[in-house]
Enzyme design. Structure first.
Site, PDB file in Angstrom:
ATOM      1  N   LYS A  72       0.823  -1.222   0.000  1.00  0.00           N
ATOM      2  CA  LYS A  72       0.000   0.000   0.000  1.00  0.00           C
ATOM      3  C   LYS A  72       0.853   1.266   0.000  1.00  0.00           C
ATOM      4  O   LYS A  72       0.349   2.344  -0.293  1.00  0.00           O
ATOM      5  CB  LYS A  72      -0.982   0.006   1.167  1.00  0.00           C
ATOM      6  CG  LYS A  72      -0.394   0.291   2.534  1.00  0.00           C
ATOM      7  CD  LYS A  72      -1.526   0.416   3.565  1.00  0.00           C
ATOM      8  CE  LYS A  72      -0.970   0.803   4.928  1.00  0.00           C
ATOM      9  NZ  LYS A  72      -2.065   0.997   5.912  1.00  0.00           N
ATOM     10  N   ASP A  73       2.153   1.138   0.291  1.00  0.00           N
ATOM     11  CA  ASP A  73       3.035   2.298   0.277  1.00  0.00           C
ATOM     12  C   ASP A  73       3.665   2.548  -1.086  1.00  0.00           C
ATOM     13  O   ASP A  73       4.348   3.549  -1.283  1.00  0.00           O
ATOM     14  CB  ASP A  73       4.155   2.121   1.311  1.00  0.00           C
ATOM     15  CG  ASP A  73       3.653   2.295   2.733  1.00  0.00           C
ATOM     16  OD1 ASP A  73       2.520   2.770   2.900  1.00  0.00           O
ATOM     17  OD2 ASP A  73       4.389   1.944   3.667  1.00  0.00           O
ATOM     18  N   THR A  84      -6.557   8.412  14.113  1.00  0.00           N
ATOM     19  CA  THR A  84      -6.226   7.760  12.849  1.00  0.00           C
ATOM     20  C   THR A  84      -5.514   8.769  11.946  1.00  0.00           C
ATOM     21  O   THR A  84      -5.865   9.953  11.944  1.00  0.00           O
ATOM     22  CB  THR A  84      -7.462   7.205  12.124  1.00  0.00           C
ATOM     23  OG1 THR A  84      -7.048   6.667  10.857  1.00  0.00           O
ATOM     24  CG2 THR A  84      -8.520   8.268  11.907  1.00  0.00           C
ATOM     25  N   SER A 122      -5.449   8.217   8.694  1.00  0.00           N
ATOM     26  CA  SER A 122      -5.995   7.895   7.380  1.00  0.00           C
ATOM     27  C   SER A 122      -7.277   8.666   7.090  1.00  0.00           C
ATOM     28  O   SER A 122      -8.262   8.567   7.834  1.00  0.00           O
ATOM     29  CB  SER A 122      -6.272   6.384   7.302  1.00  0.00           C
ATOM     30  OG  SER A 122      -7.097   6.070   6.211  1.00  0.00           O
ATOM     31  N   LEU A 123      -7.279   9.410   5.982  1.00  0.00           N
ATOM     32  CA  LEU A 123      -8.494  10.087   5.547  1.00  0.00           C
ATOM     33  C   LEU A 123      -9.579   9.085   5.196  1.00  0.00           C
ATOM     34  O   LEU A 123     -10.770   9.324   5.411  1.00  0.00           O
ATOM     35  CB  LEU A 123      -8.194  10.969   4.334  1.00  0.00           C
ATOM     36  CG  LEU A 123      -7.180  12.104   4.527  1.00  0.00           C
ATOM     37  CD1 LEU A 123      -6.929  12.806   3.199  1.00  0.00           C
ATOM     38  CD2 LEU A 123      -7.665  13.088   5.580  1.00  0.00           C
ATOM     39  N   ARG A 124      -9.160   7.963   4.622  1.00  0.00           N
ATOM     40  CA  ARG A 124     -10.098   6.905   4.226  1.00  0.00           C
ATOM     41  C   ARG A 124     -10.848   6.365   5.443  1.00  0.00           C
ATOM     42  O   ARG A 124     -12.084   6.236   5.416  1.00  0.00           O
ATOM     43  CB  ARG A 124      -9.317   5.765   3.550  1.00  0.00           C
ATOM     44  CG  ARG A 124     -10.132   4.489   3.309  1.00  0.00           C
ATOM     45  CD  ARG A 124      -9.225   3.358   2.864  1.00  0.00           C
ATOM     46  NE  ARG A 124      -8.160   3.087   3.822  1.00  0.00           N
ATOM     47  CZ  ARG A 124      -8.313   2.338   4.915  1.00  0.00           C
ATOM     48  NH1 ARG A 124      -9.486   1.817   5.202  1.00  0.00           N
ATOM     49  NH2 ARG A 124      -7.301   2.128   5.727  1.00  0.00           N
ATOM     50  N   ARG A 125     -10.105   6.038   6.497  1.00  0.00           N
ATOM     51  CA  ARG A 125     -10.757   5.513   7.707  1.00  0.00           C
ATOM     52  C   ARG A 125     -11.670   6.556   8.329  1.00  0.00           C
ATOM     53  O   ARG A 125     -12.817   6.263   8.700  1.00  0.00           O
ATOM     54  CB  ARG A 125      -9.691   5.080   8.720  1.00  0.00           C
ATOM     55  CG  ARG A 125      -8.871   3.879   8.286  1.00  0.00           C
ATOM     56  CD  ARG A 125      -7.675   3.680   9.197  1.00  0.00           C
ATOM     57  NE  ARG A 125      -6.844   2.555   8.772  1.00  0.00           N
ATOM     58  CZ  ARG A 125      -5.540   2.445   9.011  1.00  0.00           C
ATOM     59  NH1 ARG A 125      -4.904   3.399   9.668  1.00  0.00           N
ATOM     60  NH2 ARG A 125      -4.862   1.388   8.600  1.00  0.00           N
ATOM     61  N   ARG A 166       0.056  10.514  14.510  1.00  0.00           N
ATOM     62  CA  ARG A 166       1.188  10.182  13.649  1.00  0.00           C
ATOM     63  C   ARG A 166       2.215   9.339  14.400  1.00  0.00           C
ATOM     64  O   ARG A 166       2.178   9.222  15.612  1.00  0.00           O
ATOM     65  CB  ARG A 166       1.856  11.464  13.132  1.00  0.00           C
ATOM     66  CG  ARG A 166       0.964  12.297  12.220  1.00  0.00           C
ATOM     67  CD  ARG A 166       0.813  11.657  10.853  1.00  0.00           C
ATOM     68  NE  ARG A 166      -0.216  12.316  10.044  1.00  0.00           N
ATOM     69  CZ  ARG A 166      -0.465  12.002   8.789  1.00  0.00           C
ATOM     70  NH1 ARG A 166       0.227  11.055   8.195  1.00  0.00           N
ATOM     71  NH2 ARG A 166      -1.434  12.617   8.118  1.00  0.00           N
ATOM     72  N   GLY A 167       3.147   8.793  13.612  1.00  0.00           N
ATOM     73  CA  GLY A 167       4.228   8.005  14.195  1.00  0.00           C
ATOM     74  C   GLY A 167       4.121   6.545  13.803  1.00  0.00           C
ATOM     75  O   GLY A 167       3.118   6.103  13.230  1.00  0.00           O
ATOM     76  N   ASN A 168       5.175   5.764  14.091  1.00  0.00           N
ATOM     77  CA  ASN A 168       5.109   4.335  13.812  1.00  0.00           C
ATOM     78  C   ASN A 168       4.220   3.641  14.848  1.00  0.00           C
ATOM     79  O   ASN A 168       3.652   4.297  15.734  1.00  0.00           O
ATOM     80  CB  ASN A 168       6.523   3.723  13.748  1.00  0.00           C
ATOM     81  CG  ASN A 168       7.286   3.883  15.059  1.00  0.00           C
ATOM     82  OD1 ASN A 168       6.702   3.930  16.134  1.00  0.00           O
ATOM     83  ND2 ASN A 168       8.599   3.965  14.971  1.00  0.00           N
ATOM     84  N   THR A 216       5.090   4.306  18.519  1.00  0.00           N
ATOM     85  CA  THR A 216       4.769   5.662  18.958  1.00  0.00           C
ATOM     86  C   THR A 216       3.269   5.840  19.158  1.00  0.00           C
ATOM     87  O   THR A 216       2.826   6.424  20.157  1.00  0.00           O
ATOM     88  CB  THR A 216       5.272   6.685  17.918  1.00  0.00           C
ATOM     89  OG1 THR A 216       6.685   6.529  17.752  1.00  0.00           O
ATOM     90  CG2 THR A 216       4.967   8.102  18.351  1.00  0.00           C
ATOM     91  N   ARG A 217       2.485   5.333  18.242  1.00  0.00           N
ATOM     92  CA  ARG A 217       1.029   5.500  18.344  1.00  0.00           C
ATOM     93  C   ARG A 217       0.466   4.759  19.561  1.00  0.00           C
ATOM     94  O   ARG A 217      -0.396   5.267  20.274  1.00  0.00           O
ATOM     95  CB  ARG A 217       0.345   5.018  17.069  1.00  0.00           C
ATOM     96  CG  ARG A 217       0.712   5.830  15.845  1.00  0.00           C
ATOM     97  CD  ARG A 217      -0.127   5.443  14.642  1.00  0.00           C
ATOM     98  NE  ARG A 217       0.554   5.795  13.405  1.00  0.00           N
ATOM     99  CZ  ARG A 217      -0.020   5.791  12.225  1.00  0.00           C
ATOM    100  NH1 ARG A 217      -1.291   5.453  12.109  1.00  0.00           N
ATOM    101  NH2 ARG A 217       0.662   6.117  11.138  1.00  0.00           N
ATOM    102  N   CYS A 277      -3.134   8.844  -1.059  1.00  0.00           N
ATOM    103  CA  CYS A 277      -3.330   9.080   0.368  1.00  0.00           C
ATOM    104  C   CYS A 277      -4.026  10.403   0.660  1.00  0.00           C
ATOM    105  O   CYS A 277      -4.514  10.608   1.765  1.00  0.00           O
ATOM    106  CB  CYS A 277      -1.986   9.054   1.083  1.00  0.00           C
ATOM    107  SG  CYS A 277      -1.167   7.471   1.000  1.00  0.00           S
TER     108      CYS A 277
END
Length: 316
Positions: free
Chosen positions: A54-55, A101, A103-106, A123-125, A128-129, A217
């Site tokens: 997806k990236d 989140t 994600s705009l989609r979510r 944000r973050g990995n 971090t989240r 995205c």
């Protein structure tokens, strides 16, 4: 010992491939690692690179291709709850609970489904989240990809899985892609053994859908695919940022074709940047055509306007 470095999808990161001093604003969050790894491929320092599919954009730089798409993990999104809300669901959370989140989609889909909740960017990995969720009271829950949590061994943190009826997932979510040099036949042949036919066909359809919509995205584009009885089903949707407007359609195509026994002129052709040896070429063509057809149907219903407004608002 500290946790190993990971990207935002839970994949391991080799710090040696990242130039010191490179800023995210210079490259873009999604392509920060991708860019450096492709440079290493181009310099023949490595022979293959593994990404979250997806990236990867639907068009790769000249000289590169996705040589294999591995068997997909669960592509659905998952909810991880704050410790004080463990055992609840999104429906049962108190009014005005804040959900994190990136994600705009979510956010677009869940705003529509759960109007009593508030959604805020996080944000973050993954490390971090989860730390932001657990150590503060800013969020009642966060939404993450189920596949990333499973790969990191944190499946026990999943409090609720959002099935496609609740939230359509991102194009390519849950699948790993192996990027290689397009002309390196030896490596292409080697990585083709990792190819999962069902995942390849589903992801070709999804990526063709997004490419034809010129999505990404910065706009809420979502999908769901299913391969059953030689029929490939694709559900595609677009949303306004607040979820108030949406278009959603499902179409299907036959992908039951025999594998070609001899290499032909189309043997190494790419379909949305995927070179799928050992997968019937006609099946790939059918999958790509299906994605385009669903996109065309939504465009005929006004998808372009919805996406343009969403893109402008997001840029602003």
């Amino acid at each position: 010992m500290s946790d190993p470095p990971v990207d935002k999808n839970g994949n391991g990161v080799n710090h040696q491939t990242i130039r010191v001093g490179t800023r995210k604003s210079q490259i873009g969050e999604k392509s920060l690692f991708t860019k450096e790894l492709e440079n290493a491929l181009e310099r023949n320092e490595v022979d293959l690179v593994v990404h979250s599919l997806k990236d990867l954009p639907t068009s790769l730089p000249t000289g590169f291709t996705i040589g294999a798409v591995c068997k997909r993990e669960n592509p659905c999104d998952a909810v991880v709850f704050h410790p004080k809300h463990v055992g609840q669901t999104l429906s049962s959370l108190p009014e005005r609970s804040v959900i994190g989140t990136s994600s705009l989609r979510r956010a677009a889909q869940l705003k529509r489904a759960y109007p009593h909740l508030q959604f805020r960017d996080i944000r973050g990995n993954l490390n971090t989240r989860l730390k932001k969720l657990d150590e503060k009271d800013d969020f009642s829950a966060i939404i993450l990809a189920a596949a990333g949590l499973k790969r990191m061994g944190w499946e026990n943190r999943i409090g609720q899985v959002l099935n496609p009826t609740d939230c359509l997932y991102a194009v390519g979510q849950g699948a790993l892609a192996v990027e290689v040099r397009a002309r390196d036949q030896e490596i292409l042949q080697m990585v083709s053994l990792l190819q999962d036919t069902e995942t390849v066909l589903r992801c070709i359809a999804e990526r063709a859908f997004m490419k034809h919509l010129e999505g990404g995205c910065s706009v809420p584009v979502a999908v769901s695919t299913l391969l059953k009885d030689s029929q490939l089903y694709l559900t595609g949707a677009v949303y306004s940022l607040d979820g108030s407007e949406s278009l959603r359609e499902t179409m299907q195509a036959n992908v039951n074709f025999a594998l070609e026994t001899e290499d032909g002129p189309n043997d190494d052709s790419q379909h949305v940047a995927i070179t799928a040896k050992n997968v019937p070429w006609l099946a790939q063509v059918a999958a790509e055509k299906l994605g385009i057809q669903v996109a065309e149907l939504l465009l005929s219903q006004g998808a372009r306007q919805i996406l343009n407004v969403a893109r402008q608002l997001n840029d602003a």
